[in-house]
Design a protein around this motif. Structure first.
Motif, short mmCIF file in Angstrom:
data_model
loop_
_atom_site.label_atom_id
_atom_site.label_comp_id
_atom_site.label_asym_id
_atom_site.label_seq_id
_atom_site.Cartn_x
_atom_site.Cartn_y
_atom_site.Cartn_z
N ASN A 121 5.73 6.47 56.61
CA ASN A 121 4.95 6.24 57.83
C ASN A 121 4.73 4.74 58.07
O ASN A 121 5.08 4.23 59.13
N THR A 122 4.16 4.02 57.09
CA THR A 122 3.86 2.60 57.28
C THR A 122 4.70 1.68 56.39
O THR A 122 4.94 0.53 56.73
N GLY A 123 5.12 2.14 55.22
CA GLY A 123 5.90 1.33 54.30
C GLY A 123 5.01 0.54 53.36
O GLY A 123 3.80 0.45 53.53
N TYR A 124 5.63 -0.03 52.34
CA TYR A 124 4.92 -0.84 51.35
C TYR A 124 5.47 -2.26 51.38
O TYR A 124 6.64 -2.48 51.73
N LYS A 125 4.62 -3.21 50.99
CA LYS A 125 5.02 -4.62 51.04
C LYS A 125 4.41 -5.36 49.86
O LYS A 125 3.23 -5.18 49.55
N LYS A 126 5.21 -6.19 49.20
CA LYS A 126 4.73 -7.08 48.14
C LYS A 126 5.11 -8.50 48.54
O LYS A 126 6.24 -8.76 48.93
N GLU A 127 4.14 -9.41 48.43
CA GLU A 127 4.39 -10.81 48.76
C GLU A 127 4.32 -11.64 47.49
O GLU A 127 3.38 -11.53 46.71
N LEU A 128 5.33 -12.49 47.31
CA LEU A 128 5.40 -13.38 46.16
C LEU A 128 5.35 -14.82 46.64
O LEU A 128 5.82 -15.14 47.74
N GLU A 129 4.78 -15.67 45.80
CA GLU A 129 4.64 -17.09 46.13
C GLU A 129 5.29 -17.90 45.02
O GLU A 129 5.11 -17.59 43.84
N ARG A 168 12.25 -23.22 45.20
CA ARG A 168 12.35 -22.62 46.54
C ARG A 168 13.27 -21.41 46.49
O ARG A 168 14.04 -21.22 45.56
N ALA A 169 13.18 -20.61 47.56
CA ALA A 169 14.02 -19.42 47.70
C ALA A 169 14.64 -19.41 49.08
O ALA A 169 14.10 -19.99 50.02
N ALA A 170 15.78 -18.72 49.20
CA ALA A 170 16.46 -18.57 50.49
C ALA A 170 17.30 -17.30 50.44
O ALA A 170 17.67 -16.83 49.37
N MET A 171 17.58 -16.77 51.62
CA MET A 171 18.46 -15.61 51.72
C MET A 171 19.86 -16.10 52.08
O MET A 171 20.03 -16.88 53.02
N GLU A 172 20.87 -15.65 51.35
CA GLU A 172 22.27 -15.94 51.68
C GLU A 172 22.96 -14.59 51.82
O GLU A 172 23.32 -13.97 50.82
N VAL A 222 12.43 -14.11 53.57
CA VAL A 222 11.94 -15.39 53.06
C VAL A 222 11.43 -16.18 54.27
O VAL A 222 12.15 -16.97 54.85
N PRO A 223 10.14 -15.95 54.68
CA PRO A 223 9.62 -16.64 55.85
C PRO A 223 9.43 -18.14 55.65
O PRO A 223 9.46 -18.90 56.59
N ALA A 224 9.23 -18.57 54.40
CA ALA A 224 9.08 -19.98 54.06
C ALA A 224 9.81 -20.20 52.73
O ALA A 224 10.00 -19.24 51.98
N PRO A 225 10.21 -21.43 52.41
CA PRO A 225 10.94 -21.67 51.16
C PRO A 225 10.16 -21.28 49.90
O PRO A 225 10.76 -21.04 48.86
N ASN A 226 8.82 -21.20 50.01
CA ASN A 226 8.03 -20.86 48.82
C ASN A 226 7.40 -19.48 48.93
O ASN A 226 6.45 -19.18 48.23
N LYS A 227 7.92 -18.63 49.81
CA LYS A 227 7.34 -17.30 49.99
C LYS A 227 8.44 -16.24 50.09
O LYS A 227 9.42 -16.45 50.79
N ILE A 228 8.25 -15.11 49.39
CA ILE A 228 9.20 -14.00 49.41
C ILE A 228 8.42 -12.75 49.76
O ILE A 228 7.37 -12.48 49.17
N VAL A 229 8.91 -11.97 50.74
CA VAL A 229 8.27 -10.72 51.13
C VAL A 229 9.27 -9.59 50.87
O VAL A 229 10.38 -9.60 51.41
N ILE A 230 8.86 -8.63 50.04
CA ILE A 230 9.70 -7.48 49.70
C ILE A 230 9.04 -6.25 50.30
O ILE A 230 7.86 -6.00 50.06
#
Length: 181
Positions: free
Chosen positions: A80-88, A95-99, A125-133
């Motif tokens: 229905n809504t889904g689950y989300k985990k945010e990492l910093e 830093r992180a990035a999607m390729e 990866v909305p910002a280089p230091n943030k990951i949203v799964i």
């Protein structure tokens, strides 16, 4: 009676729950999840609610009652809504990035850490230091977030590493630095 197990699970609009023997299938806007429940436990759909019952008060039936109810409730909420985990990510140069479909992280090693996106999970990866799964399956989302964090857990002196956004890192003082022996 199990306090959690006896509670019925309300089925929200747009979510469809089908029970075929001991296989429960939940369909919703976020996707479809299927789970095989133990044959001791009975799962029924009545009046727009899912009801989980057990046949007797044996220890195994009691322990599976609340567990099964919670797993099905997580499936209903996930589709229905889904689950989300945010990492910093904390640290100079970290830093992180999607390729493509790969998560590429520079986290202080001599090489880049590359993790491929698992089936049914979305990585942003909305910002280089943030990951949203995010995704509909609570267990898969939590497991992948734990695997990402495991690549560089936060250390207690400077707080460098990958941590959950709501996680608190207990900091340590470090050496006192007295002169002499």
């Amino acid at each position: 009676m199990s306090r959690i197990g006896k509670l019925p699970i309300a089925i929200p609009a747009g979510v469809d729950v089908a029970v075929d023997g001991n296989v429960v299938t939940v369909k919703g806007p976020q996707g479809t999840l299927t789970r095989t429940v133990n044959s001791i436990i009975t799962v029924e759909v009545k009046d727009g609610q899912v009801v989980v019952t057990r046949p007797n008060d044996e220890k195994t039936a009691r322990s599976l009652h609340g567990l099964t109810r919670t797993l099905i409730a997580n499936m209903v909420e996930g589709v229905n809504t889904g689950y989300k985990k945010e990492l910093e990510i904390n640290g100079i140069g970290y830093r992180a990035a999607m390729e493509g479909k790969d998560l590429v992280m520079n986290i202080g090693y001599s090489h880049k850490v590359v993790m491929s996106q698992p089936e049914g999970i979305k990585i942003e990866v909305p910002a280089p230091n943030k990951i949203v799964i995010s995704g509909p399956d609570k267990q898969k989302v939590g497991q992948f977030a734990a695997e990402v964090r495991e690549k560089r857990p936060p250390e207690p002196y400077k707080g460098k590493g990958i941590k959950y956004v709501d996680e608190y890192i207990r900091r340590k003082e470090g050496k006192a630095g007295k002169g002499g022996k």
